[in-house]
Enzyme design. Structure first.
Site, mmCIF file in Angstrom:
data_model
loop_
_atom_site.group_PDB
_atom_site.id
_atom_site.type_symbol
_atom_site.label_atom_id
_atom_site.label_comp_id
_atom_site.label_asym_id
_atom_site.label_seq_id
_atom_site.Cartn_x
_atom_site.Cartn_y
_atom_site.Cartn_z
ATOM 1 N N GLY A 283 0.812 -1.218 0.000
ATOM 2 C CA GLY A 283 0.000 0.000 0.000
ATOM 3 C C GLY A 283 0.840 1.260 0.000
ATOM 4 O O GLY A 283 0.349 2.355 -0.243
ATOM 5 N N ASP B 90 1.106 -11.456 6.541
ATOM 6 C CA ASP B 90 1.674 -10.595 5.492
ATOM 7 C C ASP B 90 2.995 -9.990 5.945
ATOM 8 O O ASP B 90 3.663 -9.300 5.166
ATOM 9 C CB ASP B 90 0.691 -9.480 5.109
ATOM 10 C CG ASP B 90 0.210 -8.685 6.310
ATOM 11 O OD1 ASP B 90 -0.336 -9.296 7.238
ATOM 12 O OD2 ASP B 90 0.406 -7.460 6.339
HETATM 13 P P1 AMP Z 1 1.524 -3.264 8.216
HETATM 14 O O1 AMP Z 1 0.648 -3.506 9.379
HETATM 15 O O2 AMP Z 1 2.403 -2.075 8.307
HETATM 16 O O3 AMP Z 1 2.277 -4.488 7.793
HETATM 17 O O4 AMP Z 1 0.548 -2.903 6.991
HETATM 18 C C1 AMP Z 1 -0.556 -3.681 6.630
HETATM 19 C C2 AMP Z 1 -1.054 -3.224 5.307
HETATM 20 O O5 AMP Z 1 -1.429 -1.856 5.344
HETATM 21 C C3 AMP Z 1 -0.086 -3.354 4.152
HETATM 22 O O6 AMP Z 1 -0.828 -3.721 3.032
HETATM 23 C C4 AMP Z 1 0.472 -1.948 4.020
HETATM 24 O O7 AMP Z 1 0.943 -1.683 2.721
HETATM 25 C C5 AMP Z 1 -0.751 -1.121 4.339
HETATM 26 N N1 AMP Z 1 -0.408 0.213 4.838
HETATM 27 C C6 AMP Z 1 0.090 0.530 6.053
HETATM 28 N N2 AMP Z 1 0.265 1.860 6.164
HETATM 29 C C7 AMP Z 1 -0.118 2.401 4.988
HETATM 30 C C8 AMP Z 1 -0.159 3.727 4.466
HETATM 31 N N3 AMP Z 1 0.207 4.781 5.179
HETATM 32 N N4 AMP Z 1 -0.614 3.879 3.204
HETATM 33 C C9 AMP Z 1 -1.000 2.835 2.479
HETATM 34 N N5 AMP Z 1 -0.990 1.581 2.899
HETATM 35 C C10 AMP Z 1 -0.549 1.350 4.141
HETATM 36 MG MG MG Z 2 3.412 -5.196 6.514
#
Ligand code: AMP
Ligand code: MG
Length: 531
Positions: A123, A290
């Site tokens: 993302g 993930d």
């Molecule tokens: P994480 O918990 O950081 O592993 O993120 C989980 C999901 O949320 C992944 O698909 C990330 O790419 C997405 N994500 C986290 N923060 C953001 C952001 N600021 N903008 C877009 N996608 C995000």
């Molecule tokens: Mg992640």
């Protein structure tokens, strides 16, 4: 003679002069060999039957190079940029795509906190391209915080300076501790504000934005396979598996059941990784499927932390404070749960379930053997094999839990097994510690049965029990300084954490217990997922 052998590779790397980033030759095997999303529309949407979407980083206002890892630069054969601005910063800030790069965001899903979350995907991470390093290995360069992708859902695609510094630093610290991890090349400030509600309490505020350039042979996660399997996209699932096997496990699985053998290898690597995390007191904080690497690397540094007071239930992640699903003591079990979800995803490729169960058993065996070995070495013993050794270990952990005792300092100082030497590890030095005193007597008796000289034992213990770890309060001090434009704390930490097992007389203060002021200060002990 093997022309690609290690000697030839080492010679090649010695002769290769580091170059500027624009002089690298970029490859794009992930893009070239796997099915693409046919649409290029960059807005949040569900993507079908593809491994990735082509998307370029979005430009930022004023990119500035804030930090650089010479080690990762050397790995890639890139020279440290001469200035904080310039071409490298433009590229690493996402403002310029070099010829040969085909940037993309990967499509994946995952289980978050135990629940299937469907499509997640990159993302805010965008892979620029792959580089063949001076020793002939493929490494991907990926920008985290580089702008929106079709996988951004409702979020902004950006990252704040504080979380980016934490990822940048900890990737490198982890590598120097000897733990498999994704690496980090650069930290670039964007010059743009990013709005975050750090405490999730309705007080959103603008913060400085930043981008980390992460480096790994592959960023493929368990969730890439899970999403394809969940959507019954079996031919794409097989193509991704074949690609990962070919590129990242070459010539390893030529038997009759290559996918099952490969799953076994993922289990083995994950088991070894968990033993590393546990031996060092590292708590990842968000072990969603993930966030587990198919290569067995530590990946996605978020609200992680290093155990200070020993406590099996400790988690640095305030979002997980209630359930404690991802607390220190749960990590080995959670990794196995995640592997079981990956096994389910691979069932279409491995019809005999028993073969996957063998992999899961290999995980358990690898972890417990590696953990027993690590514990023995932490204690300065050749092995935990004598009568009474199991009790010696369990009584130690009971003693550590009874009085708040710093995990890192305790094991470091245990090379000199006296109460005086261990007192520095107690969060309240004045309290008596009768359980530990009793344990020490037992331990010293046990040490006498080892057949190595004391000085040799001490050297060996110091080589496995680090002096320096990237404590959250140290991270927060470096963040506070950098937000004011001062990179000196960050630079000093980078230098010291390159040699975490060495005594570094001038930097004793960085090996200290977390000070009391930091106990409840945001970011210094626990922190939220906001990043
Ligand atoms: P994480 O918990 O950081 O592993 O993120 C989980 C999901 O949320 C992944 O698909 C990330 O790419 C997405 N994500 C986290 N923060 C953001 C952001 N600021 N903008 C877009 N996608 C995000
Ligand atoms: Mg992640």
């Amino acid at each position: 003679m093997d022309y690609d052998g290690p000697v030839i590779q080492a010679l090649a790397s010695l002769s290769a002069q580091p170059v500027e980033i624009n002089e690298l030759r970029f490859e794009n095997s992930f893009v070239a060999e796997l099915p693409a999303d046919p649409l290029l529309v960059n807005r949040p949407r569900q993507v079908q039957n593809a491994c990735y979407t082509r998307v370029d980083p979005s430009a930022v206002s004023a990119p500035r190079l804030l930090a650089w890892s010479d080690d990762t630069g050397a790995l890639l054969g890139i020279r440290r940029p001469a200035a904080a601005g310039g071409l490298a910063t433009e590229v690493l800030g996402g403002n310029r795509v070099l010829p040969g790069m085909q940037p993309y965001a990967a499509r994946y899903g995952g289980h978050q906190f135990g629940h299937w979350a469907g499509q997640l995907g990159d993302g805010r991470a965008i892979t620029l391209g792959e580089v063949i390093t001076p020793v002939g290995r493929r490494q991907e360069l990926q920008l985290k915080g580089a702008g929106r992708t079709p996988y951004s859902r409702t979020a902004d695609g950006r990252a704040v300076l504080r979380s980016s510094l934490r990822e940048f630093m900890c990737s490198e610290a982890m590598h120097h501790l000897g733990v498999p991890t994704t690496r980090a090349l650069s930290l670039v400030g964007t010059g743009d504000a990013v709005v975050r509600d750090m405490f999730y309490d309705g007080h959103a505020r603008p913060e400085q934005g930043a981008i980390v350039c992460r480096v790994a042979p592959s960023f493929v996660r368990f969730g890439n396979f899970q999403l394809l399997s969940a959507h019954n996209e079996i031919s794409t699932l097989k193509r991704l598996a074949d690609y990962v096997l070919r590129e990242h496990f070459p010539a390893q699985f030529s038997g009759p059941a290559p996918y099952a053998d490969w799953f076994g290898e993922i289990c083995r690597r994950t088991g070894a990784l968990m033993a590393d995390w546990m031996r060092l007191g590292f708590v990842h904080g968000v072990m969603n499927t993930d966030n587990l690497s198919i290569l067995g690397l530590t990946i996605d540094y978020g609200p992680y932390g290093w155990l200070e007071g020993y406590d099996l239930e400790w988690t640095p992640n305030t979002t997980d404070a209630e359930g404690r699903r991802y607390c220190y003591g749960q990590q080995p079990q959670i990794a196995q749960w995640n592997l079981a979800r990956l096994a389910e995803a691979l069932l279409p490729l491995v019809p005999e379930k028993e073969q996957l169960e063998k992999g899961l058993a290999l995980y358990a065996d690898t972890f417990s053997a590696a953990w027993q070995r690590a514990l023995a070495h932490k204690l300065g013993l050749a092995a935990l094999e004598q009568p009474g050794d199991d009790e010696l270990v369990s009584e130690l952990f009971q003693a550590l839990a009874e009085r708040e005792t710093d995990f890192t300092i305790f094991f470091r100082n245990l090379a000199t097994p006296t109460i005086e030497s261990l007192r520095a590890a107690y969060y309240d030095e004045d309290l008596p510690h009768p359980k530990l005193e009793a344990w020490l007597r037992r331990y010293v008796t046990r040490l006498r049965r080892e057949k190595i000289p004391q000085s040799e034992r001490q050297t060996k213990m110091c080589a496995v029990n680090p002096k320096y770890v990237f404590r959250n309060y140290l991270a927060q001090q470096a963040i506070d300084a950098l937000e004011q434009g001062d990179a000196s704390a960050l630079e000093r930490l980078m230098l010291v954490l390159k040699k975490p097992y060495d005594e570094q007389a001038a930097h004793q203060d960085l090996a200290a217990r977390r000070p009391e002021w930091a106990r409840h200060k945001a970011g210094c002990s626990a922190l939220s997922c906001s990043s």
